[in-house]
Design an enzyme around this catalytic site. Structure first.
Site, PDB file in Angstrom:
ATOM      1  N   GLY A  85       0.834  -1.187   0.000  1.00  0.00           N
ATOM      2  CA  GLY A  85       0.000   0.000   0.000  1.00  0.00           C
ATOM      3  C   GLY A  85       0.874   1.244   0.000  1.00  0.00           C
ATOM      4  N   GLN A  92       3.138   9.849   1.495  1.00  0.00           N
ATOM      5  CA  GLN A  92       4.433   9.162   1.487  1.00  0.00           C
ATOM      6  C   GLN A  92       5.305   9.577   0.298  1.00  0.00           C
ATOM      7  OE1 GLN A  92       2.535   5.095   2.269  1.00  0.00           O
ATOM      8  NE2 GLN A  92       4.509   4.935   3.302  1.00  0.00           N
ATOM      9  N   CYS A 146       6.071  -0.405   7.439  1.00  0.00           N
ATOM     10  CA  CYS A 146       5.681   0.776   6.660  1.00  0.00           C
ATOM     11  C   CYS A 146       6.868   1.202   5.805  1.00  0.00           C
ATOM     12  CB  CYS A 146       5.275   1.901   7.605  1.00  0.00           C
ATOM     13  SG  CYS A 146       4.835   3.429   6.755  1.00  0.00           S
ATOM     14  N   LEU A 147       6.599   1.519   4.540  1.00  0.00           N
ATOM     15  CA  LEU A 147       7.685   1.952   3.646  1.00  0.00           C
ATOM     16  C   LEU A 147       8.337   3.246   4.133  1.00  0.00           C
ATOM     17  CD1 LEU A 147       5.984   1.268   0.191  1.00  0.00           C
ATOM     18  CD2 LEU A 147       7.780  -0.098   1.292  1.00  0.00           C
ATOM     19  N   HIS A 203      -4.183   1.094   7.734  1.00  0.00           N
ATOM     20  CA  HIS A 203      -2.832   1.661   7.713  1.00  0.00           C
ATOM     21  C   HIS A 203      -2.757   2.855   6.739  1.00  0.00           C
ATOM     22  CE1 HIS A 203       1.696   1.136   7.889  1.00  0.00           C
ATOM     23  NE2 HIS A 203       1.549   1.911   6.832  1.00  0.00           N
ATOM     24  N   GLU A 204      -3.287   2.672   5.522  1.00  0.00           N
ATOM     25  CA  GLU A 204      -3.176   3.743   4.524  1.00  0.00           C
ATOM     26  C   GLU A 204      -4.058   4.943   4.895  1.00  0.00           C
ATOM     27  OE1 GLU A 204      -0.672   3.439   2.757  1.00  0.00           O
ATOM     28  OE2 GLU A 204      -0.464   1.293   3.094  1.00  0.00           O
ATOM     29  N   HIS A 250      -2.376   7.017   7.399  1.00  0.00           N
ATOM     30  CA  HIS A 250      -1.394   7.907   6.767  1.00  0.00           C
ATOM     31  C   HIS A 250      -2.041   9.213   6.331  1.00  0.00           C
ATOM     32  CE1 HIS A 250       2.515   6.034   6.335  1.00  0.00           C
ATOM     33  NE2 HIS A 250       2.031   4.910   5.856  1.00  0.00           N
TER      34      HIS A 250
END
Ligand code: NI
Length: 170
Positions: A46, A51, A90-91, A132-133, A136
């Site tokens: 995702g 990000q 997480c990226l 999660h997204e 963000h």
């Protein structure tokens, strides 16, 4: 399409609330295409617009359900249920994984790229990636979902890493 640099912990854009998309124009379509390419290149399951430094309420994800990359514009969680501990990364916080407790089931609604109402829901990876997204896009990182003692330690490690310091503990 382009692979864009992913912003990491400490970048203020990751803490920003995002603006709703009012017009799904060529700019938004290009943003989504770039986000999908960047997500797969990372690789990740995702990616939220913040990000890559864009403060708009847009995320993409691939919940490994055979449907490929999905787009959620102006998404919001409308229902959750249960509880599940899940190993989550997480990226934007590369190299770290934590066991994080969240609702097991999540349902999200928003718009697709054509501006149609769309809904995604599920348990497992789908439930997790939606929460999660969309976190963000509210400026919330997974670190905020840790138990207080674990979060304190995680933040110390991340700050030290960002400063190039060695953590000697307490
Ligand atoms: Ni993330």
């Amino acid at each position: 399409m382009a692979i864009l640099p992913i912003r990491t912990f400490g970048d203020p854009v990751l803490r920003m609330n995002t603006a709703l998309v009012t017009d799904i124009d060529d700019g938004v379509r290009k943003l989504v295409a770039d986000m999908i390419e960047t997500m797969y290149d990372a690789p990740g399951v995702g990616l939220a617009a913040t990000q890559i430094g864009v403060s708009r309420r847009v995320c993409v994800f691939d919940a490994n359900d055979g449907n490929g990359a999905q787009v959620l514009i102006n998404g919001r969680i409308v229902e959750t249920d249960g509880e599940l501990v899940y190993d989550e990364g997480c990226l934007s916080v590369p190299g770290y994984w934590w066991e994080i407790t969240r609702p097991e089931f999540a349902r999200a609604r928003g718009l697709d790229l054509e501006g149609n109402e769309v809904e995604y829901s599920g348990t497992g990876l789908m439930g997790r990636v939606l929460q999660h997204e969309l976190d963000h896009l509210d400026g919330t990182l997974l670190i905020e979902r840790l138990e207080p003692a674990v979060r304190k330690q995680a933040l110390r490690e991340l700050r030290n890493q960002a400063l190039g310091l060695v953590d000697l503990g307490e």
